[in-house]
Scaffold this motif. Sequence first.
Motif, PDB file in Angstrom:
ATOM      1  N   UNK A 208       0.808  -1.225   0.000  1.00 50.35           N
ATOM      2  CA  UNK A 208       0.000   0.000   0.000  1.00 50.35           C
ATOM      3  C   UNK A 208       0.841   1.274   0.000  1.00 50.35           C
ATOM      4  N   UNK A 209       2.083   1.186  -0.419  1.00 48.24           N
ATOM      5  CA  UNK A 209       2.893   2.396  -0.519  1.00 48.24           C
ATOM      6  C   UNK A 209       2.468   3.242  -1.717  1.00 48.24           C
ATOM      7  N   UNK A 210       2.755   4.517  -1.654  1.00 50.21           N
ATOM      8  CA  UNK A 210       2.464   5.409  -2.780  1.00 50.21           C
ATOM      9  C   UNK A 210       3.231   4.922  -4.011  1.00 50.21           C
ATOM     10  N   UNK A 211       2.536   4.828  -5.137  1.00 55.61           N
ATOM     11  CA  UNK A 211       3.224   4.407  -6.351  1.00 55.61           C
ATOM     12  C   UNK A 211       3.276   5.541  -7.347  1.00 55.61           C
ATOM     13  N   UNK A 212       4.210   5.453  -8.256  1.00 57.95           N
ATOM     14  CA  UNK A 212       4.423   6.510  -9.253  1.00 57.95           C
ATOM     15  C   UNK A 212       3.645   6.267 -10.548  1.00 57.95           C
ATOM     16  N   UNK A 213       3.117   5.063 -10.707  1.00 57.44           N
ATOM     17  CA  UNK A 213       2.380   4.733 -11.918  1.00 57.44           C
ATOM     18  C   UNK A 213       2.463   3.237 -12.183  1.00 57.44           C
ATOM     19  N   UNK A 214       1.819   2.754 -13.258  1.00 54.17           N
ATOM     20  CA  UNK A 214       1.839   1.328 -13.564  1.00 54.17           C
ATOM     21  C   UNK A 214       3.260   0.782 -13.657  1.00 54.17           C
ATOM     22  N   UNK A 215       3.471  -0.408 -13.130  1.00 54.51           N
ATOM     23  CA  UNK A 215       4.796  -1.003 -13.102  1.00 54.51           C
ATOM     24  C   UNK A 215       4.669  -2.503 -12.937  1.00 54.51           C
ATOM     25  N   UNK A 216       5.653  -3.229 -13.431  1.00 57.17           N
ATOM     26  CA  UNK A 216       5.665  -4.674 -13.251  1.00 57.17           C
ATOM     27  C   UNK A 216       6.147  -5.056 -11.859  1.00 57.17           C
ATOM     28  N   UNK A 217       6.758  -4.110 -11.142  1.00 55.15           N
ATOM     29  CA  UNK A 217       7.223  -4.354  -9.773  1.00 55.15           C
ATOM     30  C   UNK A 217       6.564  -3.329  -8.864  1.00 55.15           C
ATOM     31  N   UNK A 218       5.369  -3.670  -8.433  1.00 50.93           N
ATOM     32  CA  UNK A 218       4.550  -2.736  -7.670  1.00 50.93           C
ATOM     33  C   UNK A 218       4.754  -2.890  -6.165  1.00 50.93           C
ATOM     34  N   UNK A 219       4.965  -4.125  -5.710  1.00 53.57           N
ATOM     35  CA  UNK A 219       5.028  -4.408  -4.281  1.00 53.57           C
ATOM     36  C   UNK A 219       6.453  -4.737  -3.863  1.00 53.57           C
ATOM     37  N   UNK A 220       6.865  -4.210  -2.726  1.00 48.68           N
ATOM     38  CA  UNK A 220       8.168  -4.497  -2.156  1.00 48.68           C
ATOM     39  C   UNK A 220       8.002  -4.794  -0.680  1.00 48.68           C
ATOM     40  N   UNK A 221       8.323  -6.003  -0.234  1.00 45.26           N
ATOM     41  CA  UNK A 221       8.181  -6.308   1.193  1.00 45.26           C
ATOM     42  C   UNK A 221       9.130  -5.471   2.028  1.00 45.26           C
ATOM     43  N   UNK A 222       8.752  -5.218   3.268  1.00 41.64           N
ATOM     44  CA  UNK A 222       9.587  -4.460   4.183  1.00 41.64           C
ATOM     45  C   UNK A 222      10.866  -5.241   4.470  1.00 41.64           C
ATOM     46  N   UNK A 223      11.998  -4.555   4.384  1.00 43.92           N
ATOM     47  CA  UNK A 223      13.294  -5.185   4.644  1.00 43.92           C
ATOM     48  C   UNK A 223      13.517  -5.237   6.151  1.00 43.92           C
ATOM     49  N   UNK A 224      13.098  -6.332   6.761  1.00 48.36           N
ATOM     50  CA  UNK A 224      13.179  -6.456   8.214  1.00 48.36           C
ATOM     51  C   UNK A 224      14.637  -6.481   8.674  1.00 48.36           C
ATOM     52  N   UNK A 225      14.980  -5.673   9.680  1.00 51.02           N
ATOM     53  CA  UNK A 225      16.367  -5.649  10.163  1.00 51.02           C
ATOM     54  C   UNK A 225      16.718  -6.818  11.067  1.00 51.02           C
ATOM     55  N   UNK A 226      15.719  -7.641  11.434  1.00 50.35           N
ATOM     56  CA  UNK A 226      15.930  -8.766  12.335  1.00 50.35           C
ATOM     57  C   UNK A 226      14.816  -9.783  12.126  1.00 50.35           C
ATOM     58  N   UNK A 227      15.088 -11.071  12.345  1.00 52.46           N
ATOM     59  CA  UNK A 227      14.007 -12.053  12.280  1.00 52.46           C
ATOM     60  C   UNK A 227      13.157 -12.067  13.542  1.00 52.46           C
ATOM     61  N   UNK A 228      13.553 -11.305  14.548  1.00 56.40           N
ATOM     62  CA  UNK A 228      12.880 -11.315  15.842  1.00 56.40           C
ATOM     63  C   UNK A 228      11.844 -10.200  15.888  1.00 56.40           C
ATOM     64  N   UNK A 229      10.625 -10.509  15.443  1.00 54.41           N
ATOM     65  CA  UNK A 229       9.570  -9.504  15.415  1.00 54.41           C
ATOM     66  C   UNK A 229       9.179  -9.024  16.794  1.00 54.41           C
TER      67      UNK A 229
END
Length: 619
Positions: A208-229
């Motif tokens: 649900x991030x702001x997008x700039x327009x149509x793209x084949x790569x629309x979604x990017x998961x959050x780059x978690x800094x740790x596996x310990x949520x």
Amino acid sequence: MFKAFAPLLLCSLGLSQPAYDVRANYLKSEHMIPMRDGVRLYTAVYVPRSASDPLPFLLFRTPYGVGNYGPENYRKRLGPSPHSFELEREGFIFVLQDVRGKFRSEGEFVVMRPHNPGKKGKETDESSDTYDTIEWLLQHVPNNNGRVGQYGVSYPGYQTVMGMIDAHPALKASSPQASPADMFLGDDFHHNGAFRLMYTFSWLAGHARIRRGPSEKDSQPFAAPTPDGYRFFLELGPVANVNRKIFLNQVPEWNAYMEHPDYDEFWRRQNVPQYLKNITHPVLNVAGWFDAEDFYGPMTIYETIERTTPDNRSTLVVGPFSHGGWQSHPDGNSLGNVQFAGSPAIYFRERVQFPFFIHHLKGKGELRLPEVLAYETGANEWRSYDRWPPVEKAAEHRLYFRAGGKLSFDPPLEEQAYDSYVSDPAKPVPFTVEPRFTQGHNWMVEDQRFAASRPDVLVYETDPLSEPLTIAGRLIVDLFASTSGTDSDFIVKLIDVYPGKPETDDPYLARMGHYQMLLSGEVFRARYRRSFSHPAPMTPNRPERIEIDLRDKNHRFLMGHRIMVQVQSTWFPVIDRNPQVFTNIYRAEASDFRKATQRIYRSKRLPSCVAVHVLKPHK
């Protein structure tokens, strides 16, 4: 109604089917289909190369990206599951579409875009986008038979439900699977008003991030800094820090949620069931008993259709699955350490989903589905019912909290009695023993011994059962509770405790000795005990009744097993921390969070209990 038939016996089914060559059997084309307001939606159409007779459409609309963009890039599968290809082999015109505002499609994406029942002129919603897509397909794709089916799991399941509303006349079969129905009351982002922090953070960050327009790569998961949520979200602090420190106004939907802490018009407009009227075409509604995201949704959607259109042609299927596991799991024979029998995922795909679509879209075969097909966990058998819940076959009983951590069908006798614990938001009860950044699926059956040993978790347990006991239907908790603060969360979990096992070198048997299998767990934010729209503080140390719906189950507790209930006030980071003072939690600061002493009452006047419906023994 479909005619009910005798309980289904498990049969030996093969494992997942061998790989299928989509390119060799289908011809792909790509289209930008115009909607009534001029916005164009990217759509991939796959037509069988050897088709002679006119074929029906199978439509799938998704915010997660159709993928394999470009006329020469073919998908590896076209149907719902990566593990079976009976629909591809049968031959349909498969249509896969990026919804408005996602990936290659034009327009603006709105999370859970509300239905607009009074559309005029060029106004749109997901229902009209589905209608316009079907109309275009009928006119522009040759050799079709004028029939359309649609399906989807999770958010695509929601798209399926939207397509059922004010449906195109050519829509002849729908299968919404694990569809959300209300994001405040019981699905992905809230349960009973309590904010589902971990899941909402991850989903909105990735989709649900702001997008700039149509793209084949629309979604990017959050780059978690740790596996310990657990550590990450605890150190992050109050929920308000998410936007201040991480999202930085790049996720508008998150900020919208922060502005609507209660069940106001913002959330009510997204409520799906209010629009489910006159759904006359056949519907296959699918849910999983261990779905952590969307169990409330499919059950509520089914109940609503039954109520508003009594003579509809709908079927409810509930199996021993996590979220979408009937499609994503090869056979459905296990979930975490818990084993199931009869390859239930294969059974569903081959004996339920496949016949449903070929019958209604191609007129092939005799469809003999019951009104309700429910897998009875514990017994590990499919059961058929002519209604849900099967009220005529079950009697209500109450499991009462008793002294000494006992759980009993006999009510308490004490005039005054309670158990207490201290809830500390600085040291919340974790939802899992494993270090995870995203919640995963297996925790819905996870061994709860790690929680039972904590001083801030109350445990009530029956004696070993002298005979099997089967429950079917809604589980309702009558909790009489007080807090020394002015607000609190209360989490109640129903657990199947396995019998002990002799000492063994077998790691599976060792794990399952006295295993505490989570059957159902639910949270309730006490400020909403009277109204989800108008929260009210609790009076310190004054007991109040809080009703908690643990949702539906169909489970057999086997002889020698025990029934357990656990009560706690934190479930982190699945649920955000309650400061335990009555304030706007989304604007709370670290200084607002306080310890609180919680009391759970178990007296004649205040008898905390769980109401269950005990099914009569099967003949």
